[in-house]
Design a protein around this motif. Structure first.
Motif, mmCIF file in Angstrom:
data_model
loop_
_atom_site.group_PDB
_atom_site.id
_atom_site.type_symbol
_atom_site.label_atom_id
_atom_site.label_comp_id
_atom_site.label_asym_id
_atom_site.label_seq_id
_atom_site.Cartn_x
_atom_site.Cartn_y
_atom_site.Cartn_z
ATOM 1 N N ASN A 9 0.721 -1.161 0.052
ATOM 2 C CA ASN A 9 -0.117 0.013 -0.092
ATOM 3 C C ASN A 9 0.934 1.115 -0.087
ATOM 4 N N SER A 10 0.338 2.486 -0.323
ATOM 5 C CA SER A 10 0.885 3.772 -0.038
ATOM 6 C C SER A 10 2.039 3.636 -1.169
ATOM 7 N N LEU A 11 2.037 3.111 -2.184
ATOM 8 C CA LEU A 11 3.482 2.802 -2.975
ATOM 9 C C LEU A 11 4.066 4.218 -3.451
ATOM 10 N N LYS A 12 5.522 4.123 -3.376
ATOM 11 C CA LYS A 12 6.243 5.274 -3.611
ATOM 12 C C LYS A 12 7.228 5.019 -4.932
ATOM 13 N N PRO A 13 7.528 6.029 -5.554
ATOM 14 C CA PRO A 13 8.329 5.760 -6.978
ATOM 15 C C PRO A 13 9.727 5.180 -6.184
ATOM 16 N N GLU A 14 10.275 5.179 -5.151
ATOM 17 C CA GLU A 14 11.370 4.543 -4.883
ATOM 18 C C GLU A 14 10.959 3.003 -4.549
ATOM 19 N N ASP A 15 9.879 2.367 -4.567
ATOM 20 C CA ASP A 15 9.373 1.131 -4.451
ATOM 21 C C ASP A 15 9.625 0.263 -5.957
ATOM 22 N N THR A 16 9.994 1.226 -6.899
ATOM 23 C CA THR A 16 10.133 0.595 -8.089
ATOM 24 C C THR A 16 11.301 -0.447 -8.427
ATOM 25 N N ALA A 17 11.146 -1.469 -8.602
ATOM 26 C CA ALA A 17 12.091 -2.682 -8.691
ATOM 27 C C ALA A 17 11.579 -3.932 -9.232
ATOM 28 N N MET A 18 12.575 -5.051 -9.314
ATOM 29 C CA MET A 18 11.949 -6.115 -9.643
ATOM 30 C C MET A 18 11.778 -6.881 -8.260
ATOM 31 N N TYR A 19 10.708 -7.599 -8.111
ATOM 32 C CA TYR A 19 10.327 -8.202 -6.747
ATOM 33 C C TYR A 19 10.459 -9.699 -6.979
ATOM 34 N N TYR A 20 11.233 -10.539 -5.931
ATOM 35 C CA TYR A 20 11.423 -11.851 -5.971
ATOM 36 C C TYR A 20 10.919 -12.493 -4.802
ATOM 37 N N CYS A 21 10.156 -13.641 -5.102
ATOM 38 C CA CYS A 21 9.876 -14.422 -3.934
ATOM 39 C C CYS A 21 10.838 -15.629 -3.642
ATOM 40 N N ALA A 22 11.204 -15.843 -2.184
ATOM 41 C CA ALA A 22 12.196 -16.684 -1.981
ATOM 42 C C ALA A 22 11.929 -17.529 -0.717
ATOM 43 N N VAL A 23 12.494 -18.736 -0.662
ATOM 44 C CA VAL A 23 12.263 -19.691 0.503
ATOM 45 C C VAL A 23 13.437 -20.483 0.913
ATOM 46 N N SER A 24 13.610 -20.562 2.157
ATOM 47 C CA SER A 24 14.660 -21.020 2.882
ATOM 48 C C SER A 24 14.260 -22.321 3.513
ATOM 49 N N ILE A 25 14.759 -23.531 2.861
ATOM 50 C CA ILE A 25 14.297 -24.731 3.372
ATOM 51 C C ILE A 25 15.467 -25.544 3.730
ATOM 52 N N TRP A 67 14.369 -19.507 -5.328
ATOM 53 C CA TRP A 67 14.174 -18.257 -5.947
ATOM 54 C C TRP A 67 13.125 -18.203 -6.854
ATOM 55 N N GLY A 68 12.434 -17.324 -7.077
ATOM 56 C CA GLY A 68 11.508 -17.309 -8.305
ATOM 57 C C GLY A 68 12.131 -16.304 -9.356
ATOM 58 N N GLN A 69 11.481 -15.868 -10.374
ATOM 59 C CA GLN A 69 11.886 -15.476 -11.597
ATOM 60 C C GLN A 69 11.765 -13.977 -11.323
ATOM 61 N N GLY A 70 10.945 -13.557 -10.509
ATOM 62 C CA GLY A 70 10.793 -12.154 -10.336
ATOM 63 C C GLY A 70 9.611 -11.676 -10.827
ATOM 64 N N THR A 71 9.084 -10.366 -10.593
ATOM 65 C CA THR A 71 7.883 -9.747 -11.257
ATOM 66 C C THR A 71 8.005 -8.205 -10.764
ATOM 67 N N GLN A 72 7.887 -7.524 -11.878
ATOM 68 C CA GLN A 72 8.417 -5.952 -12.143
ATOM 69 C C GLN A 72 7.339 -5.330 -11.453
ATOM 70 N N VAL A 73 7.810 -4.356 -10.716
ATOM 71 C CA VAL A 73 6.579 -3.219 -9.949
ATOM 72 C C VAL A 73 7.177 -1.776 -10.417
ATOM 73 N N THR A 74 6.432 -1.073 -11.130
ATOM 74 C CA THR A 74 6.968 0.438 -11.426
ATOM 75 C C THR A 74 5.835 1.019 -10.781
ATOM 76 N N VAL A 75 6.467 2.395 -10.096
ATOM 77 C CA VAL A 75 5.705 3.056 -9.476
ATOM 78 C C VAL A 75 5.896 4.516 -10.002
ATOM 79 N N SER A 76 4.907 5.244 -10.645
ATOM 80 C CA SER A 76 5.464 6.670 -11.376
ATOM 81 C C SER A 76 4.545 7.540 -10.343
ATOM 82 N N SER A 77 5.280 8.728 -10.397
ATOM 83 C CA SER A 77 4.850 9.856 -9.572
ATOM 84 C C SER A 77 3.926 10.871 -10.095
#
Length: 125
Positions: free
Chosen positions: A84-100, A115-125
């Motif tokens: 929530n309340s996303l900011k432009p500085e949150d823009t990045a590739m987001y990865y899911c990861a697990v430690s087993i 690790w997953g392959q990632g999903t892009q998040v882009t926040v515009s101002s």
């Protein structure tokens, strides 16, 4: 072999929300640490949320505390990240990861072995 598949990334304006989801297979039968990391161009990979299934402990860095929420659905074997309340500085590739297996919550990339392959998040101002 563990597989992690992320979904839910996209583009949003500042102040908006996104929900990322990570589907894991196979089902986990031991305690694990599940996390979301992000990596912006030219930057290192940083954890933005983590949860340890042994006791439900969660971790958030100060940069996202109060805005991001991690949750795990044991039946669906998924881990979600509500942003929530996303900011432009949150823009990045987001990865899911697990430690087993895991005996505590992990906060660093080196703590995670899948690790997953990632999903892009882009926040515009």
């Amino acid at each position: 072999q563990v597989q992690l598949v992320e979904s839910g990334g996209g583009s949003v304006q500042a102040g908006g929300s996104l929900n990322l989801s990570c589907a894991a297979s196979p089902r986990f039968y031991s305690h694990v640490s599940l996390a979301w990391f992000r990596q912006a161009p030219g930057m290192g990979r940083e954890a933005v949320a983590a949860i340890y299934t042994g006791d439900g402990t969660t971790y958030y860095p100060d940069s996202v505390k109060g805005r991001f929420t991690v949750s795990r659905d044991k039946d669906k074997n998924t881990v979600d990240l509500l942003m929530n309340s996303l900011k432009p500085e949150d823009t990045a590739m987001y990865y899911c990861a697990v430690s087993i297996p895991a005996f505590d919550i992990g906060k660093l990339p080196i703590n995670y072995n899948y690790w997953g392959q990632g999903t892009q998040v882009t926040v515009s101002s």
